[in-house]
Write a protein that holds these residues in place. Structure first.
Motif: not given
Length: 190
Positions: A152-179
């Protein structure tokens, strides 16, 4: 002392702080260039990292607090811990679980172990782990071999490469998702 003298003393004090801050920033830039890390460094094959300090990427504060309970990710038993007073510039390769409470500017690779960034943690550039939990700030590439969890307190900017992605309410993202084969551009705010 008269009021004019106090204003002069305060002005001199403010100017001294400004000069010290400028010197600190120059020393930090020198340390980054000496370590071979540019301020815009990024992992090979990933999207470029914006030239923003962590504080500049914070989302506006919500008027109402989130109703989610904070998840304690500090319960990793054993492994390496990067304390809140620690600032690492460079590359870290670990063959054990890693907990980050401080700052890491560079690369962290622990492909077979969990990696956690607490709410006080700041990471710039690249993290790789089997399961990666983020509850702090990250700019760069996050690669999770099994699952990435953004708390919930995550602040992420960039690229996420993961087979599974879980995002809790409150997290702030500005990302590219790569599989594995495809890469999709996604920008989310929750």
């Amino acid at each position: 002392m008269g009021i004019q003298v106090w204003f002069i003393v305060l002005g001199v004090g403010a100017m001294t702080l400004i000069v010290w801050d400028g010197k600190r920033r120059r020393l930090k830039q020198r340390a980054l260039s000496a370590a071979g890390i540019s301020h815009n460094a990024h992992a090979a094959g990933s999207a470029p990292i914006p030239d923003l300090p962590f504080e500049a990427m914070l989302p506006p504060e919500a008027d109402t607090p989130t109703a989610t309970l904070p998840v304690n990710i500090e319960c990793i038993s054993g492994g390496s811990r990067i304390g809140s007073a620690t600032h690492i510039l460079g590359k870290v390769i670990a063959d054990e679980p890693v907990l980050i409470k401080g700052r890491l500017e560079g690369t962290l690779i622990a492909p077979n172990h969990p990696v956690s960034v607490t709410a006080s943690g700041h990471v710039a550039s690249y993290i790789e782990g089997s399961c990666v939990d983020i509850d702090g700030y990250m700019v760069g590439t996050l690669k999770a071999n099994t699952k990435a969890t953004l708390l919930s307190r995550a602040r992420l900017q960039g690229v996420v490469e993961a087979p599974r992605l879980e995002c809790k309410a409150g997290a702030w993202l500005q990302i590219d998702v790569a599989q594995a084969a495809s890469r999709q551009s996604v920008a989310m705010v929750s």
